[in-house]
Design a protein around this motif. Sequence first.
Motif, PDB file in Angstrom:
ATOM      1  N   ALA A   1      -8.475 -62.010  45.003  1.00 49.16           N
ATOM      2  CA  ALA A   1      -7.429 -62.867  44.434  1.00 49.16           C
ATOM      3  C   ALA A   1      -7.543 -64.304  44.934  1.00 49.16           C
ATOM      4  O   ALA A   1      -7.297 -65.248  44.177  1.00 49.16           O
ATOM      5  CB  ALA A   1      -6.049 -62.302  44.761  1.00 49.16           C
TER       6      ALA A   1
ATOM      7  N   ILE B   1     -10.268 -65.889  42.898  1.00 48.19           N
ATOM      8  CA  ILE B   1      -9.813 -66.152  41.523  1.00 48.19           C
ATOM      9  C   ILE B   1      -8.825 -67.319  41.509  1.00 48.19           C
ATOM     10  O   ILE B   1      -8.907 -68.202  40.647  1.00 48.19           O
ATOM     11  CB  ILE B   1      -9.194 -64.878  40.904  1.00 48.19           C
ATOM     12  CG1 ILE B   1     -10.279 -63.807  40.716  1.00 48.19           C
ATOM     13  CG2 ILE B   1      -8.525 -65.196  39.574  1.00 48.19           C
ATOM     14  CD1 ILE B   1      -9.741 -62.442  40.321  1.00 48.19           C
ATOM     15  N   ALA B   2      -7.898 -67.342  42.469  1.00 48.39           N
ATOM     16  CA  ALA B   2      -6.928 -68.449  42.532  1.00 48.39           C
ATOM     17  C   ALA B   2      -7.640 -69.777  42.779  1.00 48.39           C
ATOM     18  O   ALA B   2      -7.268 -70.805  42.198  1.00 48.39           O
ATOM     19  CB  ALA B   2      -5.892 -68.180  43.630  1.00 48.39           C
TER      20      ALA B   2
ATOM     21  N   GLU C   1      -9.104 -70.820  39.533  1.00 47.82           N
ATOM     22  CA  GLU C   1      -8.045 -71.347  38.669  1.00 47.82           C
ATOM     23  C   GLU C   1      -7.737 -72.800  39.014  1.00 47.82           C
ATOM     24  O   GLU C   1      -7.629 -73.649  38.122  1.00 47.82           O
ATOM     25  CB  GLU C   1      -6.755 -70.539  38.846  1.00 47.82           C
ATOM     26  CG  GLU C   1      -6.775 -69.147  38.299  1.00 47.82           C
ATOM     27  CD  GLU C   1      -5.532 -68.373  38.709  1.00 47.82           C
ATOM     28  OE1 GLU C   1      -4.437 -68.967  38.787  1.00 47.82           O
ATOM     29  OE2 GLU C   1      -5.659 -67.171  38.975  1.00 47.82           O
TER      30      GLU C   1
ATOM     31  N   THR D   1     -12.100 -56.278  38.124  1.00 49.79           N
ATOM     32  CA  THR D   1     -11.465 -57.595  38.140  1.00 49.79           C
ATOM     33  C   THR D   1     -12.430 -58.659  38.638  1.00 49.79           C
ATOM     34  O   THR D   1     -12.538 -59.743  38.052  1.00 49.79           O
ATOM     35  CB  THR D   1     -10.195 -57.571  39.010  1.00 49.79           C
ATOM     36  OG1 THR D   1      -9.309 -56.571  38.504  1.00 49.79           O
ATOM     37  CG2 THR D   1      -9.511 -58.916  39.016  1.00 49.79           C
TER      38      THR D   1
ATOM     39  N   SER E   1     -13.851 -61.464  36.065  1.00 52.86           N
ATOM     40  CA  SER E   1     -13.514 -62.848  36.388  1.00 52.86           C
ATOM     41  C   SER E   1     -14.777 -63.687  36.542  1.00 52.86           C
ATOM     42  O   SER E   1     -14.841 -64.824  36.046  1.00 52.86           O
ATOM     43  CB  SER E   1     -12.690 -62.917  37.672  1.00 52.86           C
ATOM     44  OG  SER E   1     -11.467 -62.243  37.504  1.00 52.86           O
TER      45      SER E   1
ATOM     46  N   GLN F   1      -5.770 -66.009  35.641  1.00 54.05           N
ATOM     47  CA  GLN F   1      -4.466 -65.726  36.218  1.00 54.05           C
ATOM     48  C   GLN F   1      -3.981 -64.331  35.807  1.00 54.05           C
ATOM     49  O   GLN F   1      -3.462 -63.573  36.633  1.00 54.05           O
ATOM     50  CB  GLN F   1      -3.453 -66.779  35.786  1.00 54.05           C
ATOM     51  CG  GLN F   1      -2.101 -66.615  36.439  1.00 54.05           C
ATOM     52  CD  GLN F   1      -1.128 -67.689  36.002  1.00 54.05           C
ATOM     53  OE1 GLN F   1      -1.180 -68.148  34.856  1.00 54.05           O
ATOM     54  NE2 GLN F   1      -0.240 -68.072  36.891  1.00 54.05           N
TER      55      GLN F   1
ATOM     56  N   SER G   1      -5.866 -61.773  35.048  1.00 53.50           N
ATOM     57  CA  SER G   1      -6.672 -60.794  35.790  1.00 53.50           C
ATOM     58  C   SER G   1      -6.139 -60.617  37.206  1.00 53.50           C
ATOM     59  O   SER G   1      -6.007 -59.500  37.709  1.00 53.50           O
ATOM     60  CB  SER G   1      -8.133 -61.241  35.861  1.00 53.50           C
ATOM     61  OG  SER G   1      -8.716 -61.233  34.596  1.00 53.50           O
ATOM     62  N   ARG G   2      -5.839 -61.731  37.856  1.00 52.70           N
ATOM     63  CA  ARG G   2      -5.333 -61.691  39.226  1.00 52.70           C
ATOM     64  C   ARG G   2      -3.989 -60.981  39.278  1.00 52.70           C
ATOM     65  O   ARG G   2      -3.766 -60.118  40.131  1.00 52.70           O
ATOM     66  CB  ARG G   2      -5.214 -63.119  39.767  1.00 52.70           C
ATOM     67  CG  ARG G   2      -4.699 -63.210  41.182  1.00 52.70           C
ATOM     68  CD  ARG G   2      -4.753 -64.616  41.733  1.00 52.70           C
ATOM     69  NE  ARG G   2      -4.211 -65.638  40.867  1.00 52.70           N
ATOM     70  CZ  ARG G   2      -2.908 -65.933  40.773  1.00 52.70           C
ATOM     71  NH1 ARG G   2      -2.027 -65.284  41.490  1.00 52.70           N
ATOM     72  NH2 ARG G   2      -2.491 -66.893  39.966  1.00 52.70           N
TER      73      ARG G   2
ATOM     74  N   ASP H   1       1.982 -63.101  44.379  1.00 51.70           N
ATOM     75  CA  ASP H   1       1.412 -64.347  44.891  1.00 51.70           C
ATOM     76  C   ASP H   1       1.894 -64.648  46.306  1.00 51.70           C
ATOM     77  O   ASP H   1       1.221 -65.347  47.052  1.00 51.70           O
ATOM     78  CB  ASP H   1       1.764 -65.522  43.973  1.00 51.70           C
ATOM     79  CG  ASP H   1       0.828 -65.611  42.773  1.00 51.70           C
ATOM     80  OD1 ASP H   1      -0.261 -65.005  42.818  1.00 51.70           O
ATOM     81  OD2 ASP H   1       1.181 -66.287  41.798  1.00 51.70           O
TER      82      ASP H   1
ATOM     83  N   SER I   1      -2.644 -72.880  43.689  1.00 51.03           N
ATOM     84  CA  SER I   1      -2.799 -72.426  42.306  1.00 51.03           C
ATOM     85  C   SER I   1      -1.548 -72.650  41.481  1.00 51.03           C
ATOM     86  O   SER I   1      -1.544 -72.411  40.294  1.00 51.03           O
ATOM     87  CB  SER I   1      -3.200 -70.963  42.281  1.00 51.03           C
ATOM     88  OG  SER I   1      -2.183 -70.173  42.856  1.00 51.03           O
TER      89      SER I   1
END
Length: 191
Positions: A82, A85-86, A89, A134, A138, A165, A167-168, A179, A190
Amino acid sequence: MNKEWKVWLKYLSWFAIISGVLWVSILVAKHYEFSNSDSAAWFQAVFSVIAIAAAIWISNTQRRTEEARHKRGQIDAVIGIAVLIARAESVIQAFSKETHGSPSPDGYHSIEVIAGRLENTDIVQYSSPIILKTALSSANQIRRYLNYLRKGFRGDNLGIEISLQKSRLRLFKFYGLSDDDLPKSVSTESN
């Protein structure tokens, strides 16, 4: 209650139970006037049952500890994915806002590194299919975005930021996280 106190209370309760059984055994032996051999047999029987109960308790404690360690490893893996990924983003969002979708060489390299890390997710360490799916999906979305940039498409981030977002958040929902569980430097980045 403090975790240490809970552990000490658990040990104290076991000590009290064993002491109680010992005293009951002594009182029964005195009341019925067992011979020494009978007393020894009864003590052996009682403490054999206590030893079996202790072995079961130790086994259950070890199993619960191992399950908790495995679950913590899964949560750490989810948070690690995460965070990546964040970060992707926020970098893509910065591309869109500041440069109309045209990243600087450093920004482009940063997003390449994130995609590479997501693609190289350790299959053995992160054995959960949802974590792997994921991470790899991603990474695939980021690679598609980078390919569009290479081909000269500029401007809109092609919905990649929203897709990442989702996906996370799907990963978080599966593991019961939010979050708020991300490190503060990432979660504020993010948003």
